[in-house]
Design a protein around this motif. Sequence first.
Motif, PDB file in Angstrom:
ATOM      1  N   GLY A  16       0.475  -1.475  -0.065  1.00 31.42           N
ATOM      2  CA  GLY A  16       0.141   0.032   0.068  1.00 31.42           C
ATOM      3  C   GLY A  16       1.297   1.489   0.675  1.00 31.42           C
ATOM      4  N   LEU A  17       1.832   1.193   0.796  1.00 29.17           N
ATOM      5  CA  LEU A  17       2.971   2.371   1.240  1.00 29.17           C
ATOM      6  C   LEU A  17       3.454   2.968  -0.073  1.00 29.17           C
ATOM      7  N   SER A  18       4.105   1.395  -0.916  1.00 32.11           N
ATOM      8  CA  SER A  18       4.962   1.523  -2.061  1.00 32.11           C
ATOM      9  C   SER A  18       4.068   2.350  -2.846  1.00 32.11           C
ATOM     10  N   THR A  19       3.198   1.118  -3.014  1.00 35.19           N
ATOM     11  CA  THR A  19       2.107   2.095  -4.275  1.00 35.19           C
ATOM     12  C   THR A  19       1.425   3.622  -4.584  1.00 35.19           C
ATOM     13  N   ALA A  20       1.082   3.915  -3.120  1.00 36.71           N
ATOM     14  CA  ALA A  20       0.969   5.336  -2.410  1.00 36.71           C
ATOM     15  C   ALA A  20       2.376   6.876  -3.252  1.00 36.71           C
ATOM     16  N   ALA A  21       3.671   6.188  -2.628  1.00 38.42           N
ATOM     17  CA  ALA A  21       4.186   6.867  -3.506  1.00 38.42           C
ATOM     18  C   ALA A  21       4.614   6.422  -4.885  1.00 38.42           C
ATOM     19  N   ILE A  22       4.194   5.911  -6.028  1.00 35.74           N
ATOM     20  CA  ILE A  22       3.775   6.252  -7.142  1.00 35.74           C
ATOM     21  C   ILE A  22       3.643   8.078  -7.386  1.00 35.74           C
ATOM     22  N   PHE A  23       2.787   8.319  -6.615  1.00 33.48           N
ATOM     23  CA  PHE A  23       1.744   9.353  -7.060  1.00 33.48           C
ATOM     24  C   PHE A  23       2.315  10.877  -6.451  1.00 33.48           C
ATOM     25  N   PRO A  24       2.821  11.863  -7.029  1.00 36.84           N
ATOM     26  CA  PRO A  24       2.765  13.105  -6.210  1.00 36.84           C
ATOM     27  C   PRO A  24       2.051  13.148  -4.884  1.00 36.84           C
ATOM     28  N   PRO A  25       3.067  13.458  -3.988  1.00 33.48           N
ATOM     29  CA  PRO A  25       3.975  14.422  -3.837  1.00 33.48           C
ATOM     30  C   PRO A  25       5.192  13.902  -4.504  1.00 33.48           C
ATOM     31  N   PHE A  26       5.290  12.475  -4.035  1.00 35.07           N
ATOM     32  CA  PHE A  26       6.406  11.731  -4.395  1.00 35.07           C
ATOM     33  C   PHE A  26       6.533  11.739  -5.082  1.00 35.07           C
ATOM     34  N   GLY A  27       6.141  10.766  -6.125  1.00 36.04           N
ATOM     35  CA  GLY A  27       6.401  10.525  -8.313  1.00 36.04           C
ATOM     36  C   GLY A  27       7.409   9.502  -8.349  1.00 36.04           C
ATOM     37  N   VAL A  28       7.570   8.368  -7.689  1.00 34.62           N
ATOM     38  CA  VAL A  28       8.419   7.699  -7.260  1.00 34.62           C
ATOM     39  C   VAL A  28       7.329   6.293  -8.377  1.00 34.62           C
ATOM     40  N   SER A  29       7.569   6.848 -10.000  1.00 32.06           N
ATOM     41  CA  SER A  29       6.238   5.914 -10.870  1.00 32.06           C
ATOM     42  C   SER A  29       6.915   4.512 -11.216  1.00 32.06           C
ATOM     43  N   GLU A  30       8.721   4.664 -11.168  1.00 35.78           N
ATOM     44  CA  GLU A  30       8.917   3.044 -10.790  1.00 35.78           C
ATOM     45  C   GLU A  30       8.609   1.832 -10.337  1.00 35.78           C
ATOM     46  N   LEU A  31       7.950   2.856  -9.104  1.00 35.72           N
ATOM     47  CA  LEU A  31       7.687   1.822  -7.846  1.00 35.72           C
ATOM     48  C   LEU A  31       6.409   1.143  -8.186  1.00 35.72           C
ATOM     49  N   VAL A  32       6.235   1.399  -9.761  1.00 34.46           N
ATOM     50  CA  VAL A  32       4.609   0.560 -10.462  1.00 34.46           C
ATOM     51  C   VAL A  32       4.979  -0.635 -10.934  1.00 34.46           C
ATOM     52  N   TRP A  33       6.077  -1.094 -11.030  1.00 35.43           N
ATOM     53  CA  TRP A  33       6.071  -2.516 -11.659  1.00 35.43           C
ATOM     54  C   TRP A  33       6.793  -3.098 -10.538  1.00 35.43           C
ATOM     55  N   VAL A  34       6.703  -2.508  -9.510  1.00 33.19           N
ATOM     56  CA  VAL A  34       7.307  -3.627  -8.106  1.00 33.19           C
ATOM     57  C   VAL A  34       6.420  -3.386  -7.023  1.00 33.19           C
ATOM     58  N   SER A  35       5.433  -2.904  -6.801  1.00 32.28           N
ATOM     59  CA  SER A  35       4.908  -2.122  -5.478  1.00 32.28           C
ATOM     60  C   SER A  35       4.074  -3.625  -5.225  1.00 32.28           C
ATOM     61  N   MET A  36       3.170  -4.303  -5.617  1.00 34.71           N
ATOM     62  CA  MET A  36       2.299  -5.301  -6.035  1.00 34.71           C
ATOM     63  C   MET A  36       2.627  -6.596  -5.506  1.00 34.71           C
ATOM     64  N   LEU A  37       4.759  -6.764  -5.545  1.00 33.32           N
ATOM     65  CA  LEU A  37       4.876  -7.907  -4.486  1.00 33.32           C
ATOM     66  C   LEU A  37       4.601  -8.032  -3.908  1.00 33.32           C
ATOM     67  N   PRO A  38       4.644  -7.517  -2.849  1.00 32.37           N
ATOM     68  CA  PRO A  38       4.610  -7.694  -1.554  1.00 32.37           C
ATOM     69  C   PRO A  38       3.102  -8.590  -1.678  1.00 32.37           C
ATOM     70  N   LEU A  39       2.236  -7.899  -1.497  1.00 34.06           N
ATOM     71  CA  LEU A  39       0.681  -8.255  -1.341  1.00 34.06           C
ATOM     72  C   LEU A  39       0.571  -9.180  -2.276  1.00 34.06           C
ATOM     73  N   LEU A  40       0.631  -9.785  -3.619  1.00 32.01           N
ATOM     74  CA  LEU A  40       0.934 -10.443  -3.918  1.00 32.01           C
ATOM     75  C   LEU A  40       1.029 -12.192  -3.214  1.00 32.01           C
ATOM     76  N   GLY A  41       2.847 -11.889  -2.316  1.00 33.17           N
ATOM     77  CA  GLY A  41       3.063 -12.787  -1.897  1.00 33.17           C
ATOM     78  C   GLY A  41       2.216 -12.900  -0.352  1.00 33.17           C
ATOM     79  N   VAL A  42       1.889 -12.202  -0.051  1.00 38.15           N
ATOM     80  CA  VAL A  42       0.583 -12.670   0.822  1.00 38.15           C
ATOM     81  C   VAL A  42      -0.275 -13.144   1.007  1.00 38.15           C
ATOM     82  N   LEU A  43      -0.829 -12.794  -0.380  1.00 32.68           N
ATOM     83  CA  LEU A  43      -2.203 -13.506  -0.655  1.00 32.68           C
ATOM     84  C   LEU A  43      -2.105 -14.923  -0.733  1.00 32.68           C
ATOM     85  N   TRP A  44      -0.898 -15.470  -1.636  1.00 30.36           N
ATOM     86  CA  TRP A  44      -0.403 -16.639  -2.582  1.00 30.36           C
ATOM     87  C   TRP A  44       0.239 -17.415  -1.506  1.00 30.36           C
TER      88      TRP A  44
END
Length: 596
Positions: A16-44
């Motif tokens: 959740g936090l890394s996905t929030a960091a994708i958008f302003p004011p943080f703007g770390v858009s590169e995280l879009v390619w990895v931000s879901m990995l922890p949650l997928l690991g949890v769910l699986w």
Amino acid sequence: MMKARALRWLGAIASGLSTAAIFPPFGVSELVWVSMLPLLGVLWSLGGRRCGWAGLGYGWLAGVAFFLPNLAWVRVVSPVGWGVLAGFLALYPALWGAFVARLAHPWGVAGPRAEAGIEGRIRDKLEARGESHWRQSARALRIAFAVAAAWCGVEWLRGWVFTGFGWNTLGVAFHETPVMAQAADLLGVCGLSFAPVFLQAVLWQTGRRMIREARGRGMKPHVDFGVAVLLLALLFLYGVWRLQGVGRGESIRLRVLLVQLNIPQEAARMLWSTEEIHTGYQEETLEALAELEREDVERFRDAMDEGREVTLRRPDWIMWPESALSWPVRTTEDGAWAMPLENLAVLERVQEERPVTLVFGLNELESVRFEGSLVPEEDARFWNSLVVLPPDGELRTFRKHHLVIFGEYIPLVEQLPFLRKIYEQQSGAAYGGAFSVGESLDPLPVEIGGKAVGLLPTVCFEDTVPRLVRRFVRGGPQLIVNVTNDGWFKDSPAAAQHFANARFRAIELRRPMLRCANTGVSAAVNAAGSSAHPETGEAQELRDADGSHLTRGWLLAEVDIPTEPPLTLYAVIGDWGVIVLGGLGCLAGVVGGRRS
């Protein structure tokens, strides 16, 4: 057991936090390619018959961790509303979490322990026969498709239920990545979310299999990973192709003077008087026209000395933001209109200096003729409108469709009067009743350069509602116009996020856009979603010397309006593409879940 649960909590929160960091004011858009990995690991990592309920909880936790920082600007107006809104919107990733944990699970309801049980031994034997890795790749692709398609469907649902709040879908992460953003003209910005979720779902499964193979079974081909890479390559090539087509063909050049006052507010209450607001727009506009006139004179002299031609930078339009003037315009069904003298004095003074088309936001009051005057009807409707006023005085209005809940209307306020008190406490202004909903879906007709152009009008955050804007699309030259006021949220990231979402309307529909805001991002955007000037390439965004949009000033923006713009797939099918995609994803999960 407690340690495993704590790790899952941390994984959900990290996503959740890394996905929030994708958008302003943080703007770390590169995280879009990895931000879901922890949650997928949890769910699986979940197993058992109740894994769906557990997935629901972890999905909700990840959603709260995303929406609380992402929508922190809401607390400027209402701290209570901030928490309630975050908790409600988190229900959508919660639904997705339940689906992924229960139906789109690589190891079925038995969970990852199946790898060490009977299913794992069966797979070992199949691998020995050279068959399993192909089947595993196909299965991984089906699961990744189900996971990604369901995510797109859930994002669409969030933008539709209860009039919707589709703010900051995962695809908006590409607002500063033009090549990847161009595919929004296929299935809309929600469809862009498919690629990063699909890739991460494939990476999780491929990575796990590679670890098992490295332990002694030998490395196998991973077709699923190759397909994911191929998808990204196709999106990249599509973006390059689309970008090459922008700016080609015949177009109409439009010069617009955008004026922004940065009027301070406390929620709905303006901190300037009516006289200060009207004087501010008049003075700022006249100063801008005078400055442009001086620059034109200097450029003309230089051109004469050098013996070359020069194009004067005189504006064709002047734009002010939403609700720019304080008093409403009264209109009748037959097109008659009237305004108080306080409004007319400002408008006449500006058009006296330069007779151009004025485009601005204004409240509109339903009226009738009575003894030579226009008076409000009994139970008159009241609209938040966009006004187009050409020099000939033939005023046209667009009445806002998509009202802001608890800002422009309060549901059930007549049945629950205490909601009125809550509004007044949170906004600091008296509740004067709800705005009415506009009905017309016809573009506003204007003439630019001797040619008829249709305006796709939007007021406030309507430019973040793609299903509404696309309904104005017609053949021929068109321009998206937005007047807004993000001053409610002061110096928070609200305005930057608003602009990031809005620019995708230009891409989805391949129509350029003009935005004028008070304490927002006033800008010009071309059909590729870029604010670059059509000739110089400089960003056409009204900012101060430090790059902040929190400024008073003006900007002469230029846009090229294609005379024959393309009709995009999204303009034709709208949200049905994502709806079908989400349905297919759910079907793939259900079928696979039953087999497991």
